[in-house]
Enzyme design. Structure first.
Site, PDB file in Angstrom:
ATOM      1  N   ILE A 162     -12.857   4.219  -3.950  1.00 30.03           N
ATOM      2  CA  ILE A 162     -11.697   4.363  -3.920  1.00 30.03           C
ATOM      3  C   ILE A 162     -11.188   2.811  -4.502  1.00 30.03           C
ATOM      4  O   ILE A 162     -12.211   1.789  -4.116  1.00 30.03           O
ATOM      5  CB  ILE A 162     -10.621   4.699  -3.295  1.00 30.03           C
ATOM      6  CG1 ILE A 162     -11.182   4.150  -2.190  1.00 30.03           C
ATOM      7  CG2 ILE A 162     -11.036   6.731  -3.049  1.00 30.03           C
ATOM      8  CD1 ILE A 162     -10.216   4.750  -0.606  1.00 30.03           C
ATOM      9  N   SER A 163      -9.929   2.538  -5.242  1.00 31.15           N
ATOM     10  CA  SER A 163      -9.640   1.508  -5.276  1.00 31.15           C
ATOM     11  C   SER A 163      -8.927   0.408  -4.155  1.00 31.15           C
ATOM     12  O   SER A 163      -9.513  -0.331  -3.342  1.00 31.15           O
ATOM     13  CB  SER A 163      -8.709   1.094  -6.300  1.00 31.15           C
ATOM     14  OG  SER A 163      -9.189   1.204  -7.537  1.00 31.15           O
TER      15      SER A 163
END
Length: 504
Positions: free
Chosen positions: A9-10
């Site tokens: 995930i970012s």
């Protein structure tokens, strides 16, 4: 089949369409649904998919090369990379390691050309989506800035951000320091270095608890946020927060900055004149040296100064300032003497060759393998040319393949030359050292500072400075990057000033 999974995930899980846990659960279920699959490792990253410099991904690629698993599984291709170039590199690394790749939600087979094309197309769309997100974000921030609203990030020193009012508010202690900086710069006509030194003496710290530097002082003086404005991407907008300094004081500082910048352009303190800056290192604090000029009644005097002392004062490092002309004369003297002698470089060459040969016990076999491969490649070129002459191959196919093989031959021959040099007798080229000596001597007399610097870089690795009296150059043999200390220590003060530990 041994399977590894990769999740990414970012930033934070709250705003992600697929959290780390959600990705992991789906991948676990997918692995269990496949006959003969065994999950052996899970890799996780919480970082942007733009680049490939992610700890989890790099570990996955390294362990693929180590043969720890046979297939890497992701939930979606964009979890692996949002850049098509990054995706292609990752897939090439996996392919070279003999490891397959699969997406749990996007069916394709990377063992086929069509499957590989599909993966790259998905990568193109992922990269396009990322660029669109970036573009929309920039447009949104530009609109906020045009309205005078804070665009995010760390507020400037002197302000804090209030979430409820969405405004920058004064931090009373920091705001007082900001006003003092402007007042001392304008009214007291002090420079950034003097102000930084004064702040450090008063135990004033930056937002991060660090000492003040001239660069930090200049950042304050140049920031229009302090007069109630908001800079954003080369444009300054009117803002709603309260200023810390008035516009007249800010403009006076701005004009003074401009005047001093123009004056600085006429000074003799030209960084290219300091030929030893790439090599000097302070043994007291570990920093390098920079060139500086001191002005006296007799004119301008050049010095080499420890970066830490020059920026933070003697309390940070009490290293001596080194008169440039004296230091350069001494270094030129010992370098030319070592190049004329040459024995130290013979020792360095022998040491380098022994160390390399000990670390590469199979180098002889590798050399024979490369030589065999060269013979095979040359024979292949002969076959292609004979087929072309016999009319069995068109010119386009023949010339293309011959160029490919010739490029491969160039690489192989370069590797062979390197191995033959490493495996040959330990020696150095006296003519090379003599050419360097003559070149440096000529440049000292007639050349530019840049020419002197380039020639010195061919033989000097570093110069340790303990004090004016103890200065130690380290050399390396050209072509053999093994650092070797000289026997001729030097200094720019009498020998009796040396400490007892350095007597010889």
């Amino acid at each position: 089949m041994k399977i590894a999974t990769y999740c990414r995930i970012s930033t934070d899980e709250v705003r992600q369409p697929y959290s780390l846990d959600a990705q992991a659960d789906r991948l676990d279920s997918y692995v269990k649904s496949q006959d003969g699959w065994s999950l052996v490792h899970k890799y996780i990253d919480q970082k942007s998919g733009k680049g490939t410099d992610r700890p989890g991904l790099q570990q996955a690629l390294q362990e693929a090369r180590d043969g720890r698993y046979e297939l890497l599984l992701v939930y979606k291709v964009d979890r692996l990379s949002r850049s098509i170039s990054g995706l292609v590199r990752i897939l090439e690394d996996l392919n070279l390691a003999g490891v397959g790749f699969r997406s749990a939600s996007e069916p394709f087979d990377t063992s086929t050309a069509a499957g590989r094309m599909m993966v790259q197309l998905l990568g193109v769309f992922a990269e396009f989506e990322r660029e669109m997100i970036v573009e929309r974000t920039k447009m949104g921030l530009a609109k906020k800035a045009a309205k005078g609203e804070w665009t995010g990030g760390v507020p400037p020193f002197g302000y804090s951000y209030d979430i409820e009012s969405q405004l920058l508010l004064h931090d009373s202690d920091e705001a007082s320091v900001v006003r003092t900086i402007f007042e001392r710069y304008v009214a007291g006509a002090e420079g950034s270095m003097s102000i930084a030194r004064w702040l450090n003496e008063k135990a004033e710290l930056t937002r991060r608890g660090a000492k003040w530097t001239p660069k930090k002082v200049l950042e304050v003086l140049r920031n229009p946020t302090y007069i109630g404005s908001l800079p954003f991407r080369d444009t300054v907008y009117a803002a709603s927060h309260e200023p810390i300094v008035d516009e007249e004081l800010f403009n006076s500082a701005k004009q003074l900055l401009q005047d001093r910048r123009e004056l600085l352009g006429t000074r003799r303190n030209n960084s290219t004149d300091y030929v030893l800056t790439p090599f000097l290192k302070c043994t007291k604090c570990g920093h390098g040296f920079i060139g500086t000029v001191s002005h006296g009644k007799g004119g301008a005097y050049r010095y080499y100064a420890c970066f830490s002392r020059r920026r933070h004062g003697a309390t940070s490092c009490d290293q001596d300032w080194l008169p440039a002309e004296q230091l350069e004369e001494k270094i030129f003297e010992v370098v030319l003497a070592e190049l004329a002698d040459g024995s130290i470089f013979s020792e360095a060459a022998a040491r380098a060759k022994l160390e390399w040969q000990a670390q590469h016990a199979g180098a002889d076999s590798e050399l024979k393998r490369l030589q065999t491969k060269v013979r095979q490649r040359r024979a292949a070129i002969d076959r292609y040319l004979k087929s072309f002459e016999a009319g069995q191959l068109p010119e386009t196919v023949c010339s293309y393949r011959v160029r490919e093989i010739e490029a491969e031959l160039s690489i192989l021959e370069a590797e062979i030359a390197t191995l033959e040099f490493r495996l040959g007798p330990a020696s150095h080229s006296p003519s090379l050292l003599d050419d360097l000596r003559q070149g440096i001597a000529r440049s000292i007399r007639n050349g530019t500072p840049q020419q002197v610097k380039q020639l010195l870089a061919g033989v000097i690795d570093s110069i340790d400075v303990e004090s004016k009296a103890f200065i130690q150059p380290y050399y390396f043999l050209p072509g053999v990057r093994v650092v070797f200390p000289q026997r001729r220590r030097t200094g720019i003060e009498p020998a009796h000033r040396l400490s007892s530990a350095h007597q010889f």
